[in-house]
Design a protein around this motif. Sequence first.
Motif, short mmCIF file in Angstrom:
data_model
loop_
_atom_site.label_atom_id
_atom_site.label_comp_id
_atom_site.label_asym_id
_atom_site.label_seq_id
_atom_site.Cartn_x
_atom_site.Cartn_y
_atom_site.Cartn_z
N ASP A 129 -50.56 23.55 7.77
CA ASP A 129 -50.01 22.46 8.60
C ASP A 129 -48.80 21.90 7.88
N ALA A 130 -47.66 21.93 8.51
CA ALA A 130 -46.44 21.43 7.88
C ALA A 130 -45.40 21.09 8.94
N THR B 67 -45.26 19.65 3.64
CA THR B 67 -46.45 20.48 3.77
C THR B 67 -47.69 19.62 3.61
N ARG B 68 -48.59 19.72 4.57
CA ARG B 68 -49.83 18.93 4.49
C ARG B 68 -51.00 19.81 4.06
N SER B 69 -51.01 21.07 4.48
CA SER B 69 -52.04 21.99 3.98
C SER B 69 -51.45 23.40 3.97
#
Lengths: 408, 95
Positions: free
Chosen positions: A245-246, A203-205
Amino acid sequence: MINFLKGYVQLQITGETKERFLNLCSKNNIYLWNIKKEEETLHLCMCAWELKGLQPIIRKTGIKFKVEGRFGMPFFLSRYRKRKMFFAGILLCAGMLFGFSLFIWDIGIEGNSILTDEVLYSYLKTQNVQYGSMKSKIHCSEIEEELRNEFDQIIWASVEMKGTRLVIHVQESIMPQTEQKQNTYEASSIYAEKEGIVSEMITRSGTPVVGVGEPVSAGALLVDGKVEIIGDDESVMETRYVNADADIYLETSYTYEDVFSLNYQEKEKTGEEFTHYYIKAFSGVCDFVFGSEDYEKKETVTEEKQLKLWNNFYLPVYFGKIVDQEYVLENKKYSRSEAESLAGQHLDEFCLNLQRKGVQIIKNDVTITVDNKNCHAFGNIQVIEKTGESRTVQEEIMEPPQEEEGLQ
Amino acid sequence: MKKHKTKSKLKYKIVEGMGLPRDLMLGETVLQLIGHAQAYIENYKGIMEYTSMRIRIKTKDGCITIEGSNLCIAYYSAEEMKICGFISAVFYVME
């Protein structure tokens, strides 16, 4: 060159005073060349119209001359005066070649893979760039700009004219078009596209809702676009909305089914062929058919080549060869092993297509059964594939924090 | 004769002193040799003898003899001529 155009003669001079003859010619401004001495004769060339001026010199010197040959354009034209149409044909051909060289007769497109040639040809046609367009009306820099503006996939374009050929080089973008646009006014969350078990998650955001190893159903929320900031007292201080975003990989399965009949018809060529040729120019076609064919069933193969004089000088003339091959349909039946092999091939193609999409195959439970009439392949293929569908979320109005009862 | 000789001597001195072109002012023959295969000649009076082994050209002060083999005249006019072939020797014979 000038002497050839005006015409010249080769003379053979015999006599005692050959040197005096040469001197008198030079005094009378008669130009001589290729003067050679062979034993007692002198060979030389002079202009044809100056032969008249030789008479007084010959009388003075007493030499004898003989015309050995007549060269140049006047004699050539006189020799072929009955062949005017031949030369007219040569001139016409040269004129036509020059005329054809002013137009574009071939458009070559290189570097495209996403956009097909037909798509680009049809767009160019709307811009009046097609076979038969005048070269003076085509502006390469303008076409380059129009291609870049019209097609988002094209990041670079180069258009050049080589002879009668228009060569277009394009460079297409390799980034996928599914990139999420950063929208500062809306947030989005990621949902599962199909059911499966989460095998990997980066997971980025956003706020991940599920963890690795958890089963999810189709449409389940995976990463929430709502991010809550928790204070020291474990209460929600602030809620932010982001574009989640993931990279999420799901272990899922595909159901594979393939059925085909053991009986089939195969084209068996009889060996009989009929070949004929044609020439196509502009919109007209001229067939050269010698004989005829009466095949009930036939397969036609056409080969066409465009006439070109050299590498980039294409002409609007095409030569074609049509070959009609007769065949008969034979009823055949697959044997057990053949049917299993064919079913295996179909399965391999299916798996290859999946792999090309980036899907990793971990287990293949497909079984192939053959009965009297059909061959049946059925089973599940377990895969790990990337998933995640973005959907926008509605922002919630944050309630103000409640005051503590002790302070009231 | 003496006057004529004195005049020509004076003319010669003027041309030499002022550095004027001798072929234009004195009518001297210009001979240009390219290796042993070609010779260009200007300012001549005529051909005295022509064979494939020897060419004699009359000049203002005498004659020039060109000896060799396979000699031929590429072109010949009142102003200039070109001799081709294998040139082995060039002689000046003054009068």
